[in-house]
Design a protein around this motif. Structure first.
Motif, PDB file in Angstrom:
ATOM      1  N   ILE A 183       0.857  -1.197   0.000  1.00  0.00           N
ATOM      2  CA  ILE A 183       0.000   0.000   0.000  1.00  0.00           C
ATOM      3  C   ILE A 183       0.888   1.239   0.000  1.00  0.00           C
ATOM      4  O   ILE A 183       1.898   1.294   0.696  1.00  0.00           O
ATOM      5  N   GLU A 184       0.506   2.220  -0.786  1.00  0.00           N
ATOM      6  CA  GLU A 184       1.199   3.512  -0.798  1.00  0.00           C
ATOM      7  C   GLU A 184       0.617   4.353   0.335  1.00  0.00           C
ATOM      8  O   GLU A 184      -0.606   4.443   0.466  1.00  0.00           O
ATOM      9  N   VAL A 185       1.477   4.917   1.149  1.00  0.00           N
ATOM     10  CA  VAL A 185       0.985   5.668   2.314  1.00  0.00           C
ATOM     11  C   VAL A 185       1.424   7.129   2.221  1.00  0.00           C
ATOM     12  O   VAL A 185       2.592   7.419   1.953  1.00  0.00           O
ATOM     13  N   ILE A 186       0.479   8.022   2.454  1.00  0.00           N
ATOM     14  CA  ILE A 186       0.832   9.438   2.600  1.00  0.00           C
ATOM     15  C   ILE A 186       0.522   9.839   4.037  1.00  0.00           C
ATOM     16  O   ILE A 186      -0.409   9.313   4.652  1.00  0.00           O
ATOM     17  N   LEU A 187       1.332  10.736   4.562  1.00  0.00           N
ATOM     18  CA  LEU A 187       1.185  11.150   5.960  1.00  0.00           C
ATOM     19  C   LEU A 187       0.905  12.644   6.039  1.00  0.00           C
ATOM     20  O   LEU A 187       1.501  13.420   5.294  1.00  0.00           O
ATOM     21  N   THR A 188       0.058  13.044   6.949  1.00  0.00           N
ATOM     22  CA  THR A 188      -0.210  14.480   7.124  1.00  0.00           C
ATOM     23  C   THR A 188       0.908  15.142   7.924  1.00  0.00           C
ATOM     24  O   THR A 188       1.156  16.326   7.777  1.00  0.00           O
ATOM     25  N   ARG A 189       1.551  14.372   8.801  1.00  0.00           N
ATOM     26  CA  ARG A 189       2.759  14.901   9.459  1.00  0.00           C
ATOM     27  C   ARG A 189       3.740  13.766   9.708  1.00  0.00           C
ATOM     28  O   ARG A 189       3.341  12.631   9.998  1.00  0.00           O
ATOM     29  N   LEU A 190       5.027  14.103   9.541  1.00  0.00           N
ATOM     30  CA  LEU A 190       6.096  13.110   9.707  1.00  0.00           C
ATOM     31  C   LEU A 190       6.893  13.389  10.962  1.00  0.00           C
ATOM     32  O   LEU A 190       7.761  12.623  11.335  1.00  0.00           O
TER      33      LEU A 190
END
Ligand SMILES: [Zn+2]
Length: 236
Positions: free
Chosen positions: A93-100
């Motif tokens: 799954i490709e994951v995007i994060l709102t904060r790292l």
């Protein structure tokens, strides 16, 4: 992408935040070229899109979230989110994060970010707090007050996996709307895709903190497994 709700604009907020480095874009689509495209008949390269999941670690920066005995919710939220990301990626799954990192971000741009990148689901990860009652414990998920079927299915998939992985956990179930009964939490209101807010135990409960610290990997694997199982039902 399964869409829901009304479209909220203000992509510019997201772009402004991205430009100042609060949000990191992680490539959300993968193009795989066909191995047969050297033949004359192969006029089109098939494009394979990976499922994109947006994970949102609650709070951050000055907003520490719940706090108990020097333990800040924002830190737990980020640790859990990063671990779930890793698990989901291992499942393709490709994951995007709102904060790292320990950035401070408003709630609406978090959901707008998921909308902008057309994430298949948005899961916001938090921990709970109950004033003055150490014995209150357990895990719950908040969804849109209309109990949209897609939200409920997503939350159910996650809670079921958690229950299997760490049966000592108290499962408080799925709740709609907000604690005070008015409207929806911003994440669930603005997200155009299936979404839920997962409250992974109470920071104010030493029992929940013990479970999280002891079974951290089991929890994060279970959350990823639940999200993954849900995305498989979306036919994307
Ligand atoms: Zn929170």
């Amino acid at each position: 992408m399964i869409k829901k709700g009304i479209q909220y604009g203000c992509v510019c907020c997201v772009l402004v935040m991205m430009s100042i480095g609060c949000l990191q874009i992680i490539k959300n689509k993968t193009v795989i070229k066909s191995v047969i495209d050297q033949t004359e008949t192969a006029s089109l390269d098939p494009v394979i899109y990976k499922t994109v999941v947006c994970l949102d670690a609650g709070h951050g920066g000055d907003d520490v979230g719940a706090e108990s005995n020097g333990r800040y919710e924002k830190d737990d939220d980020l640790d859990i989110t990063l671990a779930v990301k890793k698990e989901l990626e291992s499942l393709g799954i490709e994951v995007i994060l709102t904060r790292l990192d320990d950035s401070s971000i408003d709630n609406a741009p978090r959901a707008e970010y998921a909308n902008l990148y057309e994430a298949a689901v948005l899961v916001s990860i938090h921990r709970n707090y109950y004033e003055g009652a150490e014995a209150v414990d357990g895990i719950e998920a908040w969804i849109n007050s209309q109990f949209l079927q897609v939200d409920e299915a997503l939350a159910t998939a996650i809670l079921e996996e958690i229950e299997k992985a760490v049966p000592q956990s108290t499962i408080r179930g799925i709740k709609g709307g907000t604690m005070d009964g008015e409207g929806n939490y911003t994440i669930n209101r603005v997200a155009q895709m299936p979404s839920c807010i997962l409250e992974l135990g109470f920071v104010s409960s030493s029992y929940d903190n013990y479970l999280l610290d002891t079974y951290f990997n089991d929890y994060t694997k279970a959350i990823a497994k639940g999200i993954y199982a849900y995305t498989k039902t979306l036919n994307i």
